[in-house]
Design a protein around this motif. Sequence first.
Motif, PDB file in Angstrom:
ATOM      1  N   VAL A  31      -9.682  22.367  -2.852  1.00  0.00           N
ATOM      2  CA  VAL A  31      -9.614  21.590  -1.607  1.00  0.00           C
ATOM      3  C   VAL A  31      -8.364  20.712  -1.616  1.00  0.00           C
ATOM      4  O   VAL A  31      -8.093  19.985  -2.576  1.00  0.00           O
ATOM      5  N   CYS A  32      -7.588  20.795  -0.542  1.00  0.00           N
ATOM      6  CA  CYS A  32      -6.336  20.053  -0.403  1.00  0.00           C
ATOM      7  C   CYS A  32      -6.279  19.388   0.966  1.00  0.00           C
ATOM      8  O   CYS A  32      -7.131  19.621   1.821  1.00  0.00           O
ATOM      9  N   GLY A  33      -5.267  18.584   1.169  1.00  0.00           N
ATOM     10  CA  GLY A  33      -5.097  17.947   2.465  1.00  0.00           C
ATOM     11  C   GLY A  33      -3.676  17.478   2.676  1.00  0.00           C
ATOM     12  O   GLY A  33      -2.914  17.292   1.718  1.00  0.00           O
ATOM     13  N   THR A  34      -3.323  17.297   3.925  1.00  0.00           N
ATOM     14  CA  THR A  34      -2.025  16.719   4.284  1.00  0.00           C
ATOM     15  C   THR A  34      -2.257  15.584   5.268  1.00  0.00           C
ATOM     16  O   THR A  34      -3.187  15.629   6.077  1.00  0.00           O
ATOM     17  N   SER A  36      -2.145  11.740  11.421  1.00  0.00           N
ATOM     18  CA  SER A  36      -3.212  12.747  11.444  1.00  0.00           C
ATOM     19  C   SER A  36      -3.370  13.346  10.058  1.00  0.00           C
ATOM     20  O   SER A  36      -2.410  13.426   9.287  1.00  0.00           O
ATOM     21  N   GLY A  37      -4.590  13.759   9.755  1.00  0.00           N
ATOM     22  CA  GLY A  37      -4.880  14.380   8.476  1.00  0.00           C
ATOM     23  C   GLY A  37      -5.581  15.708   8.647  1.00  0.00           C
ATOM     24  O   GLY A  37      -6.362  15.882   9.582  1.00  0.00           O
ATOM     25  N   VAL A  75       0.857  -1.190   0.000  1.00  0.00           N
ATOM     26  CA  VAL A  75       0.000   0.000   0.000  1.00  0.00           C
ATOM     27  C   VAL A  75       0.891   1.237   0.000  1.00  0.00           C
ATOM     28  O   VAL A  75       1.593   1.498   0.980  1.00  0.00           O
ATOM     29  N   THR A  76       0.880   1.995  -1.108  1.00  0.00           N
ATOM     30  CA  THR A  76       1.701   3.197  -1.183  1.00  0.00           C
ATOM     31  C   THR A  76       1.058   4.345  -0.405  1.00  0.00           C
ATOM     32  O   THR A  76      -0.133   4.307  -0.081  1.00  0.00           O
ATOM     33  N   ALA A  77       1.847   5.387  -0.113  1.00  0.00           N
ATOM     34  CA  ALA A  77       1.370   6.498   0.723  1.00  0.00           C
ATOM     35  C   ALA A  77       0.161   7.200   0.122  1.00  0.00           C
ATOM     36  O   ALA A  77      -0.709   7.691   0.849  1.00  0.00           O
ATOM     37  N   ALA A  78       0.094   7.256  -1.202  1.00  0.00           N
ATOM     38  CA  ALA A  78      -1.056   7.913  -1.842  1.00  0.00           C
ATOM     39  C   ALA A  78      -2.357   7.219  -1.449  1.00  0.00           C
ATOM     40  O   ALA A  78      -3.371   7.873  -1.174  1.00  0.00           O
ATOM     41  N   ILE A  79      -2.345   5.896  -1.412  1.00  0.00           N
ATOM     42  CA  ILE A  79      -3.543   5.138  -1.081  1.00  0.00           C
ATOM     43  C   ILE A  79      -3.808   5.169   0.421  1.00  0.00           C
ATOM     44  O   ILE A  79      -4.937   5.391   0.866  1.00  0.00           O
ATOM     45  N   GLY A  80      -2.757   4.946   1.223  1.00  0.00           N
ATOM     46  CA  GLY A  80      -2.921   4.970   2.675  1.00  0.00           C
ATOM     47  C   GLY A  80      -3.371   6.331   3.178  1.00  0.00           C
ATOM     48  O   GLY A  80      -4.251   6.432   4.035  1.00  0.00           O
ATOM     49  N   GLY A  81      -2.794   7.400   2.622  1.00  0.00           N
ATOM     50  CA  GLY A  81      -3.168   8.745   3.042  1.00  0.00           C
ATOM     51  C   GLY A  81      -4.544   9.148   2.568  1.00  0.00           C
ATOM     52  O   GLY A  81      -5.274   9.862   3.265  1.00  0.00           O
ATOM     53  N   ALA A  82      -4.928   8.689   1.378  1.00  0.00           N
ATOM     54  CA  ALA A  82      -6.253   9.015   0.851  1.00  0.00           C
ATOM     55  C   ALA A  82      -7.341   8.515   1.788  1.00  0.00           C
ATOM     56  O   ALA A  82      -8.350   9.196   2.017  1.00  0.00           O
ATOM     57  N   GLY A  83      -7.147   7.328   2.355  1.00  0.00           N
ATOM     58  CA  GLY A  83      -8.138   6.787   3.273  1.00  0.00           C
ATOM     59  C   GLY A  83      -8.275   7.608   4.540  1.00  0.00           C
ATOM     60  O   GLY A  83      -9.360   7.681   5.138  1.00  0.00           O
ATOM     61  N   VAL A  84      -7.189   8.239   4.961  1.00  0.00           N
ATOM     62  CA  VAL A  84      -7.232   9.096   6.150  1.00  0.00           C
ATOM     63  C   VAL A  84      -8.029  10.363   5.863  1.00  0.00           C
ATOM     64  O   VAL A  84      -8.846  10.814   6.679  1.00  0.00           O
ATOM     65  N   LEU A  85      -7.822  10.953   4.682  1.00  0.00           N
ATOM     66  CA  LEU A  85      -8.479  12.219   4.335  1.00  0.00           C
ATOM     67  C   LEU A  85      -9.929  12.046   3.908  1.00  0.00           C
ATOM     68  O   LEU A  85     -10.714  12.981   3.991  1.00  0.00           O
ATOM     69  N   GLY A  86     -10.284  10.873   3.415  1.00  0.00           N
ATOM     70  CA  GLY A  86     -11.645  10.646   2.934  1.00  0.00           C
ATOM     71  C   GLY A  86     -11.630   9.909   1.620  1.00  0.00           C
ATOM     72  O   GLY A  86     -11.386   8.708   1.564  1.00  0.00           O
ATOM     73  N   ALA A  87     -11.852  10.643   0.520  1.00  0.00           N
ATOM     74  CA  ALA A  87     -11.885  10.021  -0.812  1.00  0.00           C
ATOM     75  C   ALA A  87     -11.365  11.001  -1.859  1.00  0.00           C
ATOM     76  O   ALA A  87     -12.082  11.385  -2.778  1.00  0.00           O
TER      77      ALA A  87
END
Length: 243
Positions: A187-190, A200-201, A110-122
Amino acid sequence: MNKIYVVGIGPGEYEQMTIKAANVLKSCDTIIGYTVYVKLVEEYFPGKEFLTTPMKKEVDRCVLAFEEAMKGKTVAMICSGDAGVYGMSGLMYEIGTRYPDVEIEVVCGVTAAIGGAGVLGAPLIHDFCVISLSDLLTPWEKIEKRLLSASEADLSIVLYNPSSKKRHDYLQKACDLMMQFKSPDTVCGTVVNIGREGQSGTVMTLKELRDTQVDMFTTVFIGNSQTKNVNGKMVTPRGYKNV
């Protein structure tokens, strides 16, 4: 034939490693990787031989893996995230031409793009791209062109390696470039420490992102023109007109 597995261990925590990756690591004699990544997994695989090299020793690490495999050991070369996304699989195949008696198998993670996307939403429901802001191996001029092209194409963008001590202003520079084609209200996110302690996101606008402090443990998400803030989550529509 001697064998090396190139294994993506996911974002960090054991629970986000794929079942196949875990099973492969259990079956190997020797696990090799960058020091930080080995520390993430060694407690889960007791009794294994662990070999490490520091950052910027990727070629040495690959050669070490092949040399160990030539001794008859089953070897795993581990990478964070996915081995094929800014990982070691490409270099392993290149160096592997010197070792025709060693078979290579890539085990995805699971790359960071996928793992992080789940934290932020969709945020990545529609077309997106991943761009690294590190100019260690890629000239900044090429990174700049990619940022501009992706922004003009209205892609959602994921930024890896957004900052470091030597590149403290690179995210700011990237945001200025993207705002040539994207609205400051995009809209952006970290996400910080994906899949690790302290995860945390935060959802924000592109204008706010420009002045946000990030580090190498942060993954940055920039939406497309349709991305919304839905109850504090970053959501990119799939494209259905009537939702």
